[in-house]
Design an enzyme around this catalytic site. Structure first.
Site, PDB file in Angstrom:
ATOM      1  N   LYS A 145      -2.670  43.739  22.243  1.00  0.00           N
ATOM      2  CA  LYS A 145      -3.274  44.087  23.524  1.00  0.00           C
ATOM      3  C   LYS A 145      -4.629  43.397  23.661  1.00  0.00           C
ATOM      4  O   LYS A 145      -5.234  42.974  22.672  1.00  0.00           O
ATOM      5  CB  LYS A 145      -3.483  45.609  23.618  1.00  0.00           C
ATOM      6  N   ALA A 165      10.060  38.168  33.962  1.00  0.00           N
ATOM      7  CA  ALA A 165      10.650  36.903  33.534  1.00  0.00           C
ATOM      8  C   ALA A 165       9.783  35.713  33.916  1.00  0.00           C
ATOM      9  O   ALA A 165       9.740  34.700  33.206  1.00  0.00           O
ATOM     10  CB  ALA A 165      12.047  36.761  34.130  1.00  0.00           C
ATOM     11  N   ALA A 166       9.082  35.812  35.050  1.00  0.00           N
ATOM     12  CA  ALA A 166       8.267  34.690  35.507  1.00  0.00           C
ATOM     13  C   ALA A 166       6.991  34.533  34.684  1.00  0.00           C
ATOM     14  O   ALA A 166       6.457  33.428  34.565  1.00  0.00           O
ATOM     15  CB  ALA A 166       7.910  34.855  36.977  1.00  0.00           C
ATOM     16  N   GLY A 167       6.511  35.625  34.099  1.00  0.00           N
ATOM     17  CA  GLY A 167       5.227  35.590  33.421  1.00  0.00           C
ATOM     18  C   GLY A 167       5.283  35.696  31.912  1.00  0.00           C
ATOM     19  O   GLY A 167       4.244  35.634  31.253  1.00  0.00           O
ATOM     20  N   TYR A 177       8.271  52.155  21.829  1.00  0.00           N
ATOM     21  CA  TYR A 177       7.945  52.043  23.264  1.00  0.00           C
ATOM     22  C   TYR A 177       9.106  51.339  23.964  1.00  0.00           C
ATOM     23  O   TYR A 177       9.546  50.289  23.537  1.00  0.00           O
ATOM     24  CB  TYR A 177       6.648  51.258  23.412  1.00  0.00           C
ATOM     25  N   ARG A 178       9.598  51.928  25.008  1.00  0.00           N
ATOM     26  CA  ARG A 178      10.663  51.434  25.885  1.00  0.00           C
ATOM     27  C   ARG A 178      12.042  51.808  25.363  1.00  0.00           C
ATOM     28  O   ARG A 178      12.433  51.457  24.256  1.00  0.00           O
ATOM     29  CB  ARG A 178      10.617  49.918  26.081  1.00  0.00           C
ATOM     30  N   ASP A 234       1.603  60.060  23.117  1.00  0.00           N
ATOM     31  CA  ASP A 234       2.956  60.616  23.163  1.00  0.00           C
ATOM     32  C   ASP A 234       3.371  60.843  24.607  1.00  0.00           C
ATOM     33  O   ASP A 234       2.888  61.746  25.269  1.00  0.00           O
ATOM     34  CB  ASP A 234       2.995  61.926  22.373  1.00  0.00           C
ATOM     35  N   ALA A 262      10.960  64.376  21.399  1.00  0.00           N
ATOM     36  CA  ALA A 262      10.523  64.846  20.077  1.00  0.00           C
ATOM     37  C   ALA A 262       9.063  64.486  19.885  1.00  0.00           C
ATOM     38  O   ALA A 262       8.620  63.408  20.302  1.00  0.00           O
ATOM     39  CB  ALA A 262      11.371  64.221  18.979  1.00  0.00           C
ATOM     40  N   TYR A 321      10.345  48.183  21.895  1.00  0.00           N
ATOM     41  CA  TYR A 321       9.166  47.579  21.286  1.00  0.00           C
ATOM     42  C   TYR A 321       8.690  48.462  20.130  1.00  0.00           C
ATOM     43  O   TYR A 321       8.601  49.683  20.264  1.00  0.00           O
ATOM     44  CB  TYR A 321       8.036  47.440  22.298  1.00  0.00           C
TER      45      TYR A 321
END
Length: 844
Positions: free
Chosen positions: A145, A196-198, A264-265, A63, A68, A140
């Site tokens: 991972k 953007a490149a990867g 996430y994000r 978290d 919240a 996301y």
């Protein structure tokens, strides 16, 4: 027939109308309140401290949002985990990472065929991040991972992330609201790929708002049907019954399969994700590696070098019986175990590459069975990590080239190697001064000018600098070195047994407490929080500083940039930093104890240019001064949770082991402690009321040039340098902006100040309030920051009696001798042409 068609039409219309109504109305568990960044019930002490027990969702909470905490609701016959985050709500990280409430799941740690991690659940999306830039929209809700061998990317890289972006439509009042979500897979192009490149962003499907959507994600290894000797690392998703399979690039480099889910994000607005029916399983099958033996001298990554023609993988036991080279700038070498036979067997590791061995290293050749070269211009010495033991009595050798006639701080990367293996080696080209060698240890307890002890070929037993054939270098100790060779091969050599466990250096509090320590491994090491926070691994400052063994006065390391002749300061709050292999550095001890390095800190990942910043979007000013070709700098960072007083781990003093004739620093905006700061972290609010004192040490009557690299300046604000001697404000955040000043004295206290404000005009009262008054010693009162003109100073005791009165004309700073006074609280009254100021001091 017509009746059936009519029924289908009516059914379709009903479903469409239901979907439309559902998309327009708020879900029963949707947060429709006013957007806020943080709420009291959303605060959490740590990333794992606020979770429900029992709970419906599987996994460990992570978290990092103060909006919240995790909650649950019952709706549509299911128990839903609630994941709500808002823009800028991450208060757990101070390095600009995006907010999240996710759950991590234990990873499949093997790479054998049939190993996998599998997650299932039911998803509802109610709201995702929104900005004015479609590239930054979205949130996301799930990610694959897994770590990999070799360099590239973060310490815990994402393989692919599943991203929901908003699709807008009208609500009942004609407002544009989020009615559905386009789902994308953001997938790496290569291991460690980012930006953007990867990464590629691939559209998958669309999900309606609040629609119950079944999810399955499976990440694992399977046999390549086109080549039974190879494997495929895959991330296969099923979203709402539709399969979206994907093969991960460079499968031979993968070492894990893992999954996280939640929210996430959010780069603008708010995100609301719901999860129910979550399950998780994993299977771990060990890889069936083989033993691979070298067939001829050659490149490690060329098939003809090996018997059978196959390049070794991380699952293979490797035997080297020839000269095998891991070429520079290559993909690196991987093995389960590594055995080097007797001469001529040798493993050569060139610059900008790596060797990863998960097990043991066994050597037969005694001196240089493994040799690392760092002789290329701008080339970084290769690295090695291994998880097992290292053969005792067999030596690895490093040959490192340095810039001629300059001083560097280096480390000893071996187990108590002999001094003469460096000083006596034909490839070591040390500078000399008589019988003294330019190779020295450091002892802060000695007097100024004698803190370094140089190895001396003419010294006898008992004399400083004496060494003989039995003398050794200290484990994890740093040394100063300078080289000069007639043939421009300005190298030094070290050789010894590599450390296969933790290494400690016994700190001393002698003198000012500065200790010269060094990286004891031939690898990079996580130095600060940003370098290791992604996967929770240890870092040097966390383990040994205030959050760990608490051995240090400051959670700071000082590194010497020998090529440019300047100090580089790093602390816990800075951008990601890895200690280089062979790097020596200073720490300041507040107590004796063992400064410890662990192998869990190791990484192959190198640093970018040390002067580049990470993309954490924080407001930061790097203020530099230049004199001729020499340039030094100080850093001001505006960060959440910081104060105007000294924040250990986020504020750092300039190096104080010995003096420097050219430096720039800041003083604390808050309570003055006399500290001269290389890094000052300030609250991320109220910029206009924080005036930063700037100090300069340089030669008297010299000309200096100020410049500023101002990053992420808040809208409407500008960065100004104030010169109180000349009563000027100069804007420095514009392209090619600079300010030239001539200083008549060696120090400039009270003359220069840095402002972040909406205009250059400053109120007289504001300038007066920035004046600092403090005791410089028991009998001297110091006033810093005075403008030009007459100043009256009075000192009153606690009952209001005047015990001192004086007047003077000055600008900058002034020292006033105090009469002999009883201990107690006193009030200093300062009166200038711009107003009056009262400040309290304590005389002890």
């Amino acid at each position: 027939m017509r009746k059936n068609i009519l029924n289908y039409v009516l059914l379709f219309a009903f479903l469409f109308l239901s979907l439309f109504i559902n998309a327009q109305s708020a879900a029963a568990d949707e947060d429709t309140g006013t957007y806020t960044t943080c709420n009291p019930d959303g605060e959490n002490a740590t990333r794992t401290s606020n979770d429900l027990t029992p709970r419906a969702n599987v996994g460990t909470i992570d978290d990092r949002s103060c909006y919240a905490n995790y909650k649950e609701s019952i709706l549509y016959g299911k128990t839903w985990g609630i994941y709500n985050i808002t823009h800028n709500s991450n208060k757990q990280d101070t390095n600009g990472l995006q907010p999240r409430i996710e759950r991590s799941l234990s990873r499949s740690q093997t790479t054998g065929v049939g190993s996998y991690a599998k997650f299932t659940g039911t998803l509802r999306i109610l709201e995702v991040g929104k900005t004015n830039n479609t590239n930054n929209d979205g949130t996301y809700f799930m990610q694959a991972k897994g770590k990999h061998t070799g360099e590239g990317g973060s310490t815990d890289p994402a393989i692919c992330l599943y991203l929901a972006k908003p699709v807008y439509g009208p609500d009942g009042n004609g407002n544009q609201v989020q009615v559905s979500f386009n789902i994308y897979r953001e997938q790496i192009k290569y291991r460690g790929g980012s930006g953007a490149a990867g990464r590629d962003v691939v559209y998958l499907t669309n999900i309606a708002k609040d629609a119950l959507t079944t999810i399955e994600l499976k990440v694992g290894f399977k046999q390549d049907p086109a080549d039974s000797s190879k494997k495929i690392h895959y991330a296969d998703a099923i979203i709402g019954g539709t399969a979206f399979n994907w093969e991960i690039p460079e499968p031979e480099r993968g070492t894990q399969s893992g999954i996280r889910y939640g929210a996430y994000r959010v780069k603008g607005g708010r995100a609301q994700i719901r999860w129910a029916d979550t399950t998780y399983e994993k299977v771990e099958n060990a890889s069936s590696g083989v033993t691979i033996t070298s067939a001829a001298t050659g490149d490690w990554n060329t098939g003809s070098t090996w018997v059978g023609g196959n390049v070794p993988t991380i699952n293979d036991d490797v035997i080297v019986n020839h000269v095998v080279t891991v070429e520079r700038n290559g993909v690196g070498a991987h093995a389960k175990s590594l055995t080097c036979g007797a001469s001529p067997a040798q493993l050569i590791v060139r610059e900008n590459t790596s060797v990863t061995v998960t097990g043991n290293i066994s050597l037969s050749r005694s001196v240089d069975a493994i040799i690392f070269y760092g002789q290329q211009v701008n080339g970084k010495i290769g690295t090695i990590t291994f998880g097992g033991t290292y053969t005792s009595g067999r030596r690895t050798q490093i040959r490192k080239r340095l810039t001629q006639d300059k001083w560097f701080l280096i480390s000893n990367p071996f187990v108590t190697p002999k001094v003469e293996h460096t000083t006596g080696h034909t490839s070591t080209k040390l500078r000399t001064n008589g019988t003294k060698l330019a190779f020295a240890s450091y002892d802060d307890s000695k007097v100024v000018g004698s803190k370094y002890t140089y190895f001396d070929t003419g010294a006898t037993s008992g004399q400083l600098g004496f060494f003989d054939s039995a003398s050794t270098l200290g484990n994890a100790q740093g040394y100063s070195i300078s080289v000069n060779a007639a043939d421009v091969k300005d190298d030094y050599v070290m050789q010894g047994k590599q450390h296969d466990g933790s290494v400690s250096y016994a700190l001393s509090t002698g003198g000012n407490g500065f200790n010269l320590v060094g990286n004891p491994y031939i690898s990079y090491l996580y130095a600060n929080d940003a370098a290791s926070i992604a996967d929770g691994t240890e870092n040097i400052l966390k383990l040994n500083g205030s959050l760990g063994s608490d051995l240090l006065v400051e959670d700071t390391i000082w590194l010497w940039d020998g090529d440019n002749g300047v100090w580089i300061t790093k602390n816990r709050g800075g951008a990601k930093y890895h200690i280089n292999p062979l790097q020596g550095f200073f720490v300041k001890a507040k107590s004796t104890g063992n400064f410890t390095f662990n192998k869990t800190m190791e990484t192959h990942a190198s640093n970018s240019d040390v002067f580049l910043k990470n993309s954490d979007n924080r407001f930061e000013i790097d203020l530099s001064i230049a004199k001729g070709k020499k340039r030094v700098s100080t850093s001001i960072r505006y960060m959440d949770k910081m104060t105007t007083d000294f924040d250990n781990g986020y504020d750092s003093s300039i190096f104080g082991g010995y003096s420097s004739s050219f430096e720039v620093y800041t003083n604390l905006v808050g309570k003055d402690s006399g500290k001269k700061l290389a890094i000052q972290s300030l609250p991320n609010v109220d910029y206009q009321n924080m005036i930063v004192p700037i100090g300069v040490n340089t030669d008297a009557n010299s000309q200096i040039v100020f410049k500023a690299d101002a990053l992420n300046v808040p809208i409407g604000y500008k960065v100004y340098l104030e010169d109180r001697l000349n009563s000027t404000f100069t804007r420095l955040d514009e392209v090619d902006a600079y300010y030239t000043a001539t200083v008549s004295e060696k120090t400039t206290e009270g003359r220069f100040y840095l402002h972040a404000r909406t205009s250059a005009l400053s109120l007289d009262l504001e300038l007066l309030n920035s004046v600092r008054i403090y005791k410089s010693n028991i009998s001297t009162l110091k006033i810093v920051g005075l403008s030009q003109g007459k100043t009256n100073v009075s000192l009153y005791n606690i009952i209001g009696e005047q015990v001192l009165k004086t007047s003077f004309h000055t600008s900058g700073s002034k020292e006033i001798s105090l009469p002999r006074l009883p201990k107690g609280v006193y009030v200093v009254q300062l009166e200038t042409e711009t107003g009056k100021l009262n400040k309290k001091i304590v005389l002890e």
